[in-house]
Design an enzyme around this catalytic site. Structure first.
Site, short mmCIF file in Angstrom:
data_model
loop_
_atom_site.label_atom_id
_atom_site.label_comp_id
_atom_site.label_asym_id
_atom_site.label_seq_id
_atom_site.Cartn_x
_atom_site.Cartn_y
_atom_site.Cartn_z
N LYS A 40 -24.94 88.41 87.48
CA LYS A 40 -24.02 89.55 87.41
C LYS A 40 -24.78 90.81 87.81
O LYS A 40 -25.83 91.14 87.23
CB LYS A 40 -23.50 89.71 85.99
CG LYS A 40 -22.01 89.53 85.85
CD LYS A 40 -21.59 89.70 84.41
CE LYS A 40 -20.09 89.82 84.30
NZ LYS A 40 -19.68 90.07 82.90
O1 G3P Z 1 -17.49 90.65 80.53
C1 G3P Z 1 -16.99 91.90 80.86
C2 G3P Z 1 -15.71 92.30 80.21
O2 G3P Z 1 -14.87 91.23 80.03
C3 G3P Z 1 -15.83 93.25 79.06
O3 G3P Z 1 -14.69 93.35 78.27
O4 G3P Z 1 -13.43 94.09 76.28
O5 G3P Z 1 -15.78 94.90 76.62
O6 G3P Z 1 -13.93 95.72 78.05
P1 G3P Z 1 -14.45 94.58 77.24
#
Ligand code: G3P
Length: 216
Positions: A83
């Site tokens: 990533k």
């Molecule tokens: O993995 C990245 C993403 O899914 C993060 O999610 O909920 O922290 O915005 P969130």
């Protein structure tokens, strides 16, 4: 549609994988930090549980650093996808890593233009964060629809991962527009199969069955 699990928690991964519906995993530094484990051995264990792409993120933000970390992560397991954040140095790193046959997931994307750049740089995956866009008063799903249209227009092979999913409706919306991959936190994944009418209906069937049983 492919389901990835957005977690670095091994218990969650084991439970979800047992249902036979998990095609891959995405992690990020925040999710990994919560586990308080050695990063590389955690990624190795995740790859042993789920047999599909497993995204592991670099924390360097300079070109050389991202390459160095990315190459080490890619050596952990053949399913590791590196990533890389959507920054200028990241775009350079994407091209270099992909030229070395290391698959990249370009993360922290919030606009269709960013998705276009990730695709032009040759990323295998791109992750637009729809929940964080919704939080900021935008419609995150619009970015997914635009990025999908751009991919169709130019035949880009970059796979769009609907990320930052917050609730089951996000999954429905992603599936309705034909998004290829959605990465789901465990809590949302569990909620997908639940419905109060299913519970109620099952309880009624079982109690009717019990009542009809001949008495001994
Ligand atoms: O993995 C990245 C993403 O899914 C993060 O999610 O909920 O922290 O915005 P969130």
């Amino acid at each position: 549609m492919k389901f990835f699990l957005d977690t670095a928690n091994l218990d969650e991964l084991r439970k979800a994988a047992a249902m036979g519906l998990v095609d891959g995993v995405t992690t990020n530094p925040s999710l990994v930090a919560k586990e308080k484990r050695d990063f590389h051995s955690l990624v190795r264990e995740i790859c042993e549980i789920v047999h599909g792409p497993v995204s592991a993120e670099v924390v360097a933000t300079d070109y050389e650093g991202m390459l160095r970390e990315g190459r080490i992560l890619a050596k952990i397991h053949e399913n590791v996808v590196v990533k890389i954040p959507m920054i200028a140095e990241g775009l350079r790193a994407i091209r270099t890593l992909e030229s070395e046959r290391i698959r990249v997931n370009c993360t922290l994307c919030f606009s269709a233009n960013q998705c276009l750049l990730a695709a032009k740089a040759g990323a295998s995956f791109v992750s637009p964060f729809i929940g964080r866009l919704d939080d900021a008063g935008h419609d995150g799903m619009d970015v997914i629809a635009q990025a999908m249209q751009i991919n169709r227009n130019y035949d880009f092979q970059t796979q769009i991962i609907v990320a930052s999913v917050r609730h089951p409706l996000h999954v429905v919306q992603a599936a309705t527009i034909g998004a290829p991959i959605v990465t789901i936190p465990y809590k949302v994944f569990e909620a997908l199969h639940q419905h109060p009418l299913t519970e109620l209906g099952l309880a009624r069937f079982l109690s009717d069955w019990e009542k009809a049983k001949p008495s001994k």
